[in-house]
Write a protein that holds these residues in place. Structure first.
Motif, PDB file in Angstrom:
ATOM      1  N   TRP A 221       2.322   1.028  -9.396  1.00 29.11           N
ATOM      2  CA  TRP A 221       1.604   1.402  -8.180  1.00 29.11           C
ATOM      3  C   TRP A 221       0.181   1.787  -8.595  1.00 29.11           C
ATOM      4  O   TRP A 221      -0.052   2.902  -9.043  1.00 29.11           O
ATOM      5  CB  TRP A 221       2.273   2.589  -7.489  1.00 29.11           C
ATOM      6  CG  TRP A 221       3.669   2.341  -6.996  1.00 29.11           C
ATOM      7  CD1 TRP A 221       4.348   1.159  -6.961  1.00 29.11           C
ATOM      8  CD2 TRP A 221       4.572   3.330  -6.452  1.00 29.11           C
ATOM      9  NE1 TRP A 221       5.609   1.343  -6.445  1.00 29.11           N
ATOM     10  CE2 TRP A 221       5.768   2.659  -6.120  1.00 29.11           C
ATOM     11  CE3 TRP A 221       4.470   4.701  -6.234  1.00 29.11           C
ATOM     12  CZ2 TRP A 221       6.862   3.333  -5.560  1.00 29.11           C
ATOM     13  CZ3 TRP A 221       5.555   5.366  -5.680  1.00 29.11           C
ATOM     14  CH2 TRP A 221       6.734   4.688  -5.336  1.00 29.11           C
ATOM     15  N   ARG A 248       2.869   6.282  -0.645  1.00 30.30           N
ATOM     16  CA  ARG A 248       3.811   5.417  -1.354  1.00 30.30           C
ATOM     17  C   ARG A 248       5.143   6.122  -1.604  1.00 30.30           C
ATOM     18  O   ARG A 248       6.209   5.519  -1.487  1.00 30.30           O
ATOM     19  CB  ARG A 248       3.192   4.941  -2.656  1.00 30.30           C
ATOM     20  CG  ARG A 248       1.991   4.041  -2.402  1.00 30.30           C
ATOM     21  CD  ARG A 248       1.415   3.444  -3.655  1.00 30.30           C
ATOM     22  NE  ARG A 248       0.226   2.672  -3.343  1.00 30.30           N
ATOM     23  CZ  ARG A 248      -0.349   1.809  -4.164  1.00 30.30           C
ATOM     24  NH1 ARG A 248       0.179   1.613  -5.356  1.00 30.30           N
ATOM     25  NH2 ARG A 248      -1.420   1.150  -3.810  1.00 30.30           N
ATOM     26  N   ARG A 251       7.131   6.026   1.552  1.00 29.59           N
ATOM     27  CA  ARG A 251       7.786   4.726   1.734  1.00 29.59           C
ATOM     28  C   ARG A 251       9.009   4.614   0.826  1.00 29.59           C
ATOM     29  O   ARG A 251      10.051   4.080   1.235  1.00 29.59           O
ATOM     30  CB  ARG A 251       6.811   3.593   1.432  1.00 29.59           C
ATOM     31  CG  ARG A 251       5.742   3.378   2.494  1.00 29.59           C
ATOM     32  CD  ARG A 251       4.864   2.189   2.166  1.00 29.59           C
ATOM     33  NE  ARG A 251       5.622   0.946   2.076  1.00 29.59           N
ATOM     34  CZ  ARG A 251       5.117  -0.210   1.683  1.00 29.59           C
ATOM     35  NH1 ARG A 251       3.842  -0.271   1.293  1.00 29.59           N
ATOM     36  NH2 ARG A 251       5.863  -1.308   1.641  1.00 29.59           N
ATOM     37  N   ILE A 272       5.941  -1.832  -2.377  1.00 30.30           N
ATOM     38  CA  ILE A 272       5.170  -0.596  -2.259  1.00 30.30           C
ATOM     39  C   ILE A 272       3.933  -0.669  -3.157  1.00 30.30           C
ATOM     40  O   ILE A 272       2.834  -0.272  -2.765  1.00 30.30           O
ATOM     41  CB  ILE A 272       6.046   0.618  -2.627  1.00 30.30           C
ATOM     42  CG1 ILE A 272       7.168   0.793  -1.599  1.00 30.30           C
ATOM     43  CG2 ILE A 272       5.198   1.894  -2.699  1.00 30.30           C
ATOM     44  CD1 ILE A 272       8.194   1.849  -1.983  1.00 30.30           C
ATOM     45  N   THR A 275       0.547  -2.481  -2.057  1.00 29.82           N
ATOM     46  CA  THR A 275      -0.427  -1.820  -1.182  1.00 29.82           C
ATOM     47  C   THR A 275      -1.458  -1.144  -2.057  1.00 29.82           C
ATOM     48  O   THR A 275      -1.207  -0.081  -2.639  1.00 29.82           O
ATOM     49  CB  THR A 275       0.251  -0.773  -0.284  1.00 29.82           C
ATOM     50  OG1 THR A 275       1.313  -1.405   0.438  1.00 29.82           O
ATOM     51  CG2 THR A 275      -0.739  -0.174   0.690  1.00 29.82           C
TER      52      THR A 275
END
Length: 282
Positions: A221, A248, A251, A272, A275
């Motif tokens: 991420w 995040r 989510r 995730i 994004t």
């Protein structure tokens, strides 16, 4: 099955430099990486990287695409999966002494998830002084006992970043027990077994760290490095990093993790990570 193509792939991976490029891109999969970032991470000249990528692409292992003006390289996961099947089913003929240890680890991980209980999640960034600490604090507070979050750094700093500590305090987190620590702590056999390892900075994802025990799922991420921002916007950058990580984690908490198989959970973690937060950085 095209064994000539398999031989080309193995030949392409048989060079230390090309293998290093492939391993970096595999750590960032399914997302792509810009050539300049690969060259910097591996200390490669642009023409050398270009030669490596050309060979790997001709072997069917890598793909290239554009997003706007930027070029990205990435691993062809389907092709790599076919190569692994060739090695396991054809070359190794399914011999149990070669294949069963891998299968046993996968089954062990699946059984642990299906048995319920708390799942361990490790967040990793380079310094473990800001972004990964945000993720640890947010998940531990909001996880409702479903998860136990940890954080670590590939090159941990000496203390929690003061600006990160201010943001955490402003959101009501107790920072008393938060301190940078090395990811090597979690490589020990007596360390908590992780279900997922999530890198939250590009620099950490690009570094060549050994896999942790237990074959945990991995994801990336990417969150911009707030400490790279100078001047009046610096405080806002730390606040934005916290908000991006919280979004995040929220989510992630909405996922029915207890009922998802490994493939579905991996796909959700990757989605995730797709994004992107505003800005870039390590």
């Amino acid at each position: 099955m095209d064994h000539d193509l398999d031989a080309d792939a193995l030949t392409a991976l048989g060079h230390p430099g090309r293998l290093a490029v492939f391993r970096l891109l595999a750590r960032r999969a399914p997302h792509g990486v810009r050539p300049s970032e690969i060259a910097e991470a591996l200390d490669l000249k642009p023409n050398t990287l270009s030669a490596y990528v050309t060979t790997l692409t001709r072997a069917g292992i890598l793909t290239t695409w554009r997003e706007g003006r930027s070029v990205y390289y990435g691993v062809d996961l389907k092709r790599v999966g076919t190569l692994i099947q060739f090695l396991v089913n054809d070359c190794c003929r399914g011999r149990p002494e070669l294949c069963e240890p891998l299968a046993a680890r996968s089954l062990e991980r699946l059984a642990a998830r299906q048995a319920g209980g708390t799942r361990n999640i490790l967040f990793v960034c380079s310094g473990n002084s800001g972004r990964s600490q945000f993720a640890e604090a947010i998940l531990n507070r909001n996880g409702d006992g479903r998860f136990r979050a940890y954080s670590a750094g590939t090159r941990p700093g000496r203390r929690l970043n003061p600006e990160a500590a201010s943001v955490l305090a402003a959101h009501g987190h107790d920072t008393g027990g938060l301190a940078p620590k090395s990811v090597t702590r979690f490589e020990a056999t007596d360390a908590p077994r992780m279900d997922c390892v999530i890198t939250v900075c590009d620099q950490a994802a690009n570094e060549d760290c050994p896999p942790l025990p237990g074959l945990p799922l991995t994801a990336h991420w990417s969150i911009a490095r707030p400490s790279a921002v100078e001047g009046a916007d610096r405080a806002a950058a730390f606040a934005a990093a916290y908000d991006a990580i919280e979004a995040r984690v929220t989510r992630f908490l909405a996922l029915p993790v207890e009922t998802l198989d490994a493939l579905a959970l991996q796909s959700a973690l990757d989605a995730i990570g797709a994004t992107r937060a505003a800005g870039k950085g390590a």
